[in-house]
Design a protein around this motif. Structure first.
Motif, short mmCIF file in Angstrom:
data_model
loop_
_atom_site.label_atom_id
_atom_site.label_comp_id
_atom_site.label_asym_id
_atom_site.label_seq_id
_atom_site.Cartn_x
_atom_site.Cartn_y
_atom_site.Cartn_z
N THR A 194 0.83 -1.20 0.00
CA THR A 194 0.00 0.00 0.00
C THR A 194 0.86 1.25 0.00
O THR A 194 0.61 2.20 -0.73
CB THR A 194 -0.93 0.01 1.23
N GLU A 195 1.91 1.26 0.81
CA GLU A 195 2.77 2.43 0.88
C GLU A 195 3.47 2.69 -0.44
O GLU A 195 3.55 3.81 -0.90
CB GLU A 195 3.79 2.26 2.01
N SER A 196 3.98 1.64 -1.10
CA SER A 196 4.68 1.84 -2.35
C SER A 196 3.72 2.35 -3.43
O SER A 196 4.09 3.15 -4.26
CB SER A 196 5.39 0.56 -2.79
N LYS A 197 2.48 1.87 -3.42
CA LYS A 197 1.49 2.33 -4.39
C LYS A 197 1.22 3.82 -4.17
O LYS A 197 1.15 4.59 -5.12
CB LYS A 197 0.19 1.53 -4.25
N SER A 198 1.09 4.25 -2.92
CA SER A 198 0.86 5.65 -2.62
C SER A 198 2.03 6.50 -3.08
O SER A 198 1.84 7.59 -3.60
CB SER A 198 0.63 5.85 -1.12
N LEU A 199 3.23 6.00 -2.89
CA LEU A 199 4.41 6.76 -3.33
C LEU A 199 4.41 6.92 -4.84
O LEU A 199 4.72 7.97 -5.35
CB LEU A 199 5.68 6.07 -2.86
N ASP A 200 4.05 5.87 -5.58
CA ASP A 200 3.99 5.96 -7.04
C ASP A 200 2.93 6.97 -7.48
O ASP A 200 3.16 7.75 -8.39
CB ASP A 200 3.67 4.60 -7.65
N GLU A 201 1.76 6.95 -6.84
CA GLU A 201 0.70 7.89 -7.19
C GLU A 201 1.13 9.32 -6.91
O GLU A 201 0.88 10.22 -7.71
CB GLU A 201 -0.59 7.56 -6.42
N MET A 202 1.80 9.55 -5.79
CA MET A 202 2.26 10.90 -5.47
C MET A 202 3.29 11.37 -6.49
O MET A 202 3.29 12.53 -6.90
CB MET A 202 2.83 10.95 -4.05
N LYS A 203 4.15 10.47 -6.92
CA LYS A 203 5.15 10.84 -7.93
C LYS A 203 4.46 11.23 -9.23
O LYS A 203 4.85 12.21 -9.87
CB LYS A 203 6.12 9.69 -8.15
N MET A 204 3.42 10.50 -9.63
CA MET A 204 2.69 10.82 -10.84
C MET A 204 2.01 12.19 -10.70
O MET A 204 2.02 13.00 -11.63
CB MET A 204 1.63 9.76 -11.15
N ARG A 205 1.44 12.48 -9.52
CA ARG A 205 0.83 13.79 -9.28
C ARG A 205 1.85 14.90 -9.40
O ARG A 205 1.58 15.95 -9.99
CB ARG A 205 0.19 13.82 -7.89
N GLU A 206 3.03 14.69 -8.82
CA GLU A 206 4.08 15.72 -8.87
C GLU A 206 4.53 16.00 -10.30
O GLU A 206 4.70 17.15 -10.69
CB GLU A 206 5.28 15.28 -8.03
N ILE A 207 4.73 14.95 -11.08
CA ILE A 207 5.13 15.13 -12.48
C ILE A 207 4.07 15.93 -13.23
O ILE A 207 4.39 16.88 -13.95
CB ILE A 207 5.37 13.76 -13.16
N ALA A 208 2.81 15.56 -13.04
CA ALA A 208 1.72 16.27 -13.72
C ALA A 208 1.61 17.71 -13.24
O ALA A 208 1.49 18.64 -14.06
CB ALA A 208 0.40 15.54 -13.50
N TRP A 209 1.66 17.93 -11.94
CA TRP A 209 1.53 19.28 -11.37
C TRP A 209 2.66 20.18 -11.87
O TRP A 209 2.42 21.33 -12.24
CB TRP A 209 1.53 19.21 -9.84
N ASN A 210 3.86 19.67 -11.89
CA ASN A 210 5.01 20.47 -12.33
C ASN A 210 4.95 20.82 -13.81
O ASN A 210 5.63 21.75 -14.24
CB ASN A 210 6.32 19.75 -12.00
N SER A 211 4.15 20.10 -14.56
CA SER A 211 4.02 20.41 -15.99
C SER A 211 3.01 21.52 -16.27
O SER A 211 2.99 22.06 -17.38
CB SER A 211 3.62 19.15 -16.76
N LEU A 212 2.17 21.84 -15.29
CA LEU A 212 1.14 22.85 -15.50
C LEU A 212 1.73 24.26 -15.46
O LEU A 212 2.66 24.54 -14.69
CB LEU A 212 0.06 22.74 -14.42
#
Length: 113
Positions: A24-42
């Motif tokens: 569960t923790e590793s999945k959350s870390l992957d999701e947060m990384k995806m959010r950061e990549i997307a957010w930084n592109s805006l």
């Protein structure tokens, strides 16, 4: 004998709980990384229209054919879609960004009308 059996069951249960927690923790870390990549592109103007905390953006698995506007030429095997709700959703729709989860690169966007 009864104590040994109870001890064995206890150890087995603790092992299973420990393994599931790590997943569960590793999945959350992957999701947060995806959010950061997307957010930084805006762009800043886009960021100002996002409703709520960007760290809570919806992250789902997607397929190559789901991508409205592709920026990559090669198909990706593992794709995440990050969806930001915005104040312009009724007019344009949400901001959807597709990321290759292996390369951590943006490969496309949802069409916004």
């Amino acid at each position: 004998m009864k104590i040994k059996l109870m001890l064995l069951c206890f150890l087995l249960m603790m092992t299973l709980i420990g393994c599931s927690k790590g997943t569960t923790e590793s999945k959350s870390l992957d999701e947060m990384k995806m959010r950061e990549i997307a957010w930084n592109s805006l762009e800043e103007a886009e960021r100002k229209t996002v409703i709520g905390d960007w760290k809570q953006a919806e992250v789902t698995l997607a397929k190559w054919d789901d991508i409205g506007v592709k920026t990559a030429k090669e198909k990706s095997k593992s794709i995440a879609r990050v969806l930001f709700k915005t104040t312009f959703d009724p007019l344009l729709g949400s901001i959807g960004i597709y990321i290759d989860t292996d390369a951590n690169k943006i490969i496309g966007y949802d069409l916004r009308m």
